[in-house]
Design an enzyme around this catalytic site. Structure first.
Site, PDB file in Angstrom:
ATOM      1  N   GLU A 121       0.863  -1.183   0.000  1.00 28.56           N
ATOM      2  CA  GLU A 121       0.000   0.000   0.000  1.00 28.56           C
ATOM      3  C   GLU A 121       0.889   1.219   0.000  1.00 28.56           C
ATOM      4  OE1 GLU A 121      -2.888   0.865   3.084  1.00 28.56           O
ATOM      5  OE2 GLU A 121      -3.449  -1.239   3.099  1.00 28.56           O
TER       6      GLU A 121
ATOM      7  N   ASP B 129      -6.388   9.063  10.295  1.00 31.33           N
ATOM      8  CA  ASP B 129      -5.042   8.674  10.705  1.00 31.33           C
ATOM      9  C   ASP B 129      -4.659   9.211  12.073  1.00 31.33           C
ATOM     10  OD1 ASP B 129      -4.084   7.095   8.512  1.00 31.33           O
ATOM     11  OD2 ASP B 129      -4.139   8.923   7.313  1.00 31.33           O
TER      12      ASP B 129
ATOM     13  N   TYR C  14     -11.249  -4.672   3.464  1.00 29.19           N
ATOM     14  CA  TYR C  14     -10.358  -4.190   4.525  1.00 29.19           C
ATOM     15  C   TYR C  14     -11.179  -4.087   5.801  1.00 29.19           C
ATOM     16  CZ  TYR C  14      -6.530  -1.273   6.406  1.00 29.19           C
ATOM     17  OH  TYR C  14      -5.486  -0.758   7.135  1.00 29.19           O
TER      18      TYR C  14
END
Lengths: 411, 253
Positions: free
Chosen positions: B45, B56, B168
């Site tokens: 990735e 994040d 995911y």
């Protein structure tokens, strides 16, 4: 029996649609973790707004605790000083408890948080007014409160940081990025992603992912409802124009929404031109931005050609934001909203003019709306039979240090 | 199935390694990607840095800031990917605003040109994803969706139906970054998802050490390690990152 305020009177109109879109804008651009929470929030809100008990409790708090309705003050001396021939009327949200319109929204959202069984409330704040309003209602309802605030804003809005602390809220300074409202909102979203099961996120602007732009608009629309009623009583008709400053845009959409269907009422949003629209240092997303995605919705955004969000600039912390609420973006494209801008220097002049002519120390955010009055189109500004309402969104106590420093020897 | 789906090995849990593109320089990323590929990552990735990465934690926020200061742009990062011709398929992970700014179709074409196999956009949930998914599919690129611990069963099934490349699973409610412990119900959630997903299921967020990867062996088709690798690279350069990849590989064997 006590009067119930005209809350949530707007018909479920065309916008937003079922996906939370206002035309091309809005939507939900957030991590998957938050989608179920946004669904819950939307259904809780729809249930609450239809529940007479919720409406009555909010109505009572808005009147007996917050001080609604707020006055509509004639400002003939200000009009004279600014060279405006139209009749000027100030909607006095600065007189609301905690000193700004923000409390309209936080009271409604805190009652909603309690209905949803959430004991912890988080918020982002720029100028600190939304943070103070959130801390206030959390104290009132016995909820835990955490407020994220950029380090730069913590410094320039120190009185509000102290207020939040005294009200029992925890202020978490945010060091990242431009260290202002944008970064505070990033951090609040990260907190919500982490603690979503226990935490209510109280957004202060009519921005963020659906349903927040709808929710905040509905809670702030009381401003426009009162303007309409007060003008009907005072003038026997609707005003010719409503003027409000635009950062994220909650005071603006609150003042405007009632009048959107009535095309005779012109709507003027005033953005922060900072050091000038051509300086690259401003907060004028509607004037100079391009559509983009930030903080959960699509809207006008200040960004580089690679799609990186650029730092806004304004002397006013509440307008120092590179985005804007999606409904205002839609109204701009539909040419229903007319967009003006005022620089830092013009806002300071506006502040001074209002102080000296009417005896009102307004917030620097609201001073932008004052500063734009001479820039109104001549057919509004120079018409002696026209009536212009300015939404005076907040009072200036929090800004005194900034203003004294900026005015320097000129004071 | 696609090249990306096929990259997940049968009979063992695959390793998905994340690098922030351009952290701290484009040259450093080039060297790092080559090393990760050489150490046997099954999927790589590459993070596309963004100014406001709301999904994040501190490690990847700091990495994105370094990358943007170092002059990383989507175009320059894709040039590197195109030039390296890595053995492992590459997935671009970035936020929606830079994608929209470029234009969905132009983005899809650029990824296709560089030989990228998939894209992950953490702020693009199911309801908003259809246009980009179609444009990417047109260029032969898989849009990899995310499922979170808060996602209910019906919604998870709807997301899985649209999954391409892999699915995911976000192991924790929270942002990216190392966690001391993973949730107790993780194995059960992964079992459910693998039963309904037409594509491999990889699990990420919070997995930093070989012991944690070992605990997931056999429970998922792949394990994603991001912040820990970025931190290792930041502190100890390519050797430290390569050593972590080796350790993770060994733990999954």
């Amino acid at each position: 029996m006590k009067r119930v305020l005209p809350l949530f009177t707007s018909e479920p109109g065309e916008f937003p649609d079922a996906r939370g879109r206002f035309g091309a804008y809005g939507g939900r651009f957030v991590p998957e973790t938050l989608i179920p929470a946004l669904d819950d929030l939307e259904s809780a809100w729809r249930a609450a707004r239809a529940d007479a008990a919720y409406r009555e409790e909010l109505s009572a708090l808005l009147q007996d605790y917050a001080g609604r309705p707020t006055p509509l003050s004639d400002a003939p001396r200000l009009a004279q000083v600014l060279g405006v021939r139209a009749r000027l009327l100030l909607k006095r949200e600065d007189l609301l408890h905690t000193g700004a319109h923000k409390l309209n929204n936080t009271l409604g959202q805190a009652l909603l948080a309690r209905r949803m069984g959430k004991k912890r409330v988080i918020a982002e704040t720029g100028a600190g007014q939304h943070g103070v309003a959130t801390a206030t209602v959390c104290a009132l309802l016995g909820l835990e409160c955490v407020v994220y605030m950029g380090v730069e804003d913590v410094e320039r809005q120190a009185p509000n940081v102290s207020r939040m602390g005294l009200l029992g809220a925890e202020v978490r300074p945010v060091e990242a990025g431009s260290r202002t409202l944008k970064d505070a909102m990033n951090e609040a979203i990260r907190d919500w992603v982490t603690n979503v099961r226990t935490t209510y996120y109280c957004i202060g602007s009519a921005a963020g992912p659906h349903p927040y732009p709808l929710l905040v608009r509905e809670l702030q629309s009381i401003i426009g409802e009162e303007i309409a009623a007060q003008c009907a009583e005072r003038l026997g008709r609707a005003p010719d124009a409503v003027v409000a400053c635009v950062g994220g845009g909650s005071n603006a959409i609150g003042a405007f929404h009632r009048f959107v269907p009535d095309r005779r009422v012109r709507l003027f949003g005033v953005e922060a031109a900072g050091l000038g629209l051509d300086s690259g240092k401003h907060g004028a997303s509607l004037s100079r931005g391009r559509p983009g995605v930030l903080h959960g919705s699509r809207s006008y955004l200040l960004q580089t050609e690679d799609g990186q969000v650029v730092e806004a600039h304004s002397i006013s912390a509440g307008l120092d934001y590179p985005g804007v609420g999606p409904e205002l973006s839609h109204l701009r494209d539909a040419r229903r909203l007319e967009v003006l801008a005022a620089t830092d220097a013009e806002a300071l002049e506006g502040f001074r003019a209002l102080a000296r002519s009417e005896g009102i120390l307004c917030a620097l955010e609201s001073a932008h709306a004052i500063a734009a009055l001479p820039k109104l189109p001549a057919e509004v500004r120079d018409a002696a039979n026209a009536a212009v309402v300015v939404n005076l969104s907040g009072r200036g106590d929090k800004d005194l240090a900034t203003i004294l420093k900026a005015l320097g020897s000129a004071r | 199935m696609s090249r990306l789906s096929d990259a997940f090995p049968r009979g063992r849990t695959g390793l998905v390694c994340y690098a922030m593109g351009g952290d701290p320089t484009l040259a450093a990323t080039e060297e790092l990607l080559r090393a990760i590929d050489g150490e046997g990552a099954d999927v790589i990735e590459i993070g596309l840095p963004f100014s406001d990465p709301i999904a994040d934690g501190p490690t990847l926020q700091a990495a994105a800031t370094r990358a943007l200061r170092g002059g990383a742009t989507l175009g320059r990062l894709l040039e590197i990917v195109e030039r390296l011709k890595l053995r492992a398929p590459v997935v671009a992970m970035g936020y929606m605003n830079p994608v929209e700014c470029m234009g969905n179709q132009a983005f899809a074409r650029a990824l296709g040109q560089a030989g990228v196999s998939g894209a992950i956009i953490p702020d693009l949930p199911l309801e908003e994803a259809a246009p980009l998914r179609a444009d990417l599919a047109g260029a032969g690129i898989d849009l990899v969706p995310l499922i979170a611990p808060t996602t209910g069963p019906e919604r998870a099934a709807a997301i899985a139906r649209q999954a391409r490349g892999f699915l995911y699973y976000v192991s924790v409610t929270g942002v990216t970054g190392a966690r001391i412990e993973l949730p107790a119900d993780l194995a059960a959630r992964l079992r459910e998802l693998r039963a309904l997903s037409p594509v491999p299921v990889a699990v990420g967020f919070g997995i930093s050490r070989p012991e944690q990867a070992a605990a997931l062996r056999g429970l998922a088709d792949g394990v994603v390690v991001g912040s820990a690798l970025v931190a290792a690279h930041h502190q100890g350069g390519v050797p430290a990152a390569a050593e972590l990849v080796r350790g993770l590989r060994a733990a999954l064997r």
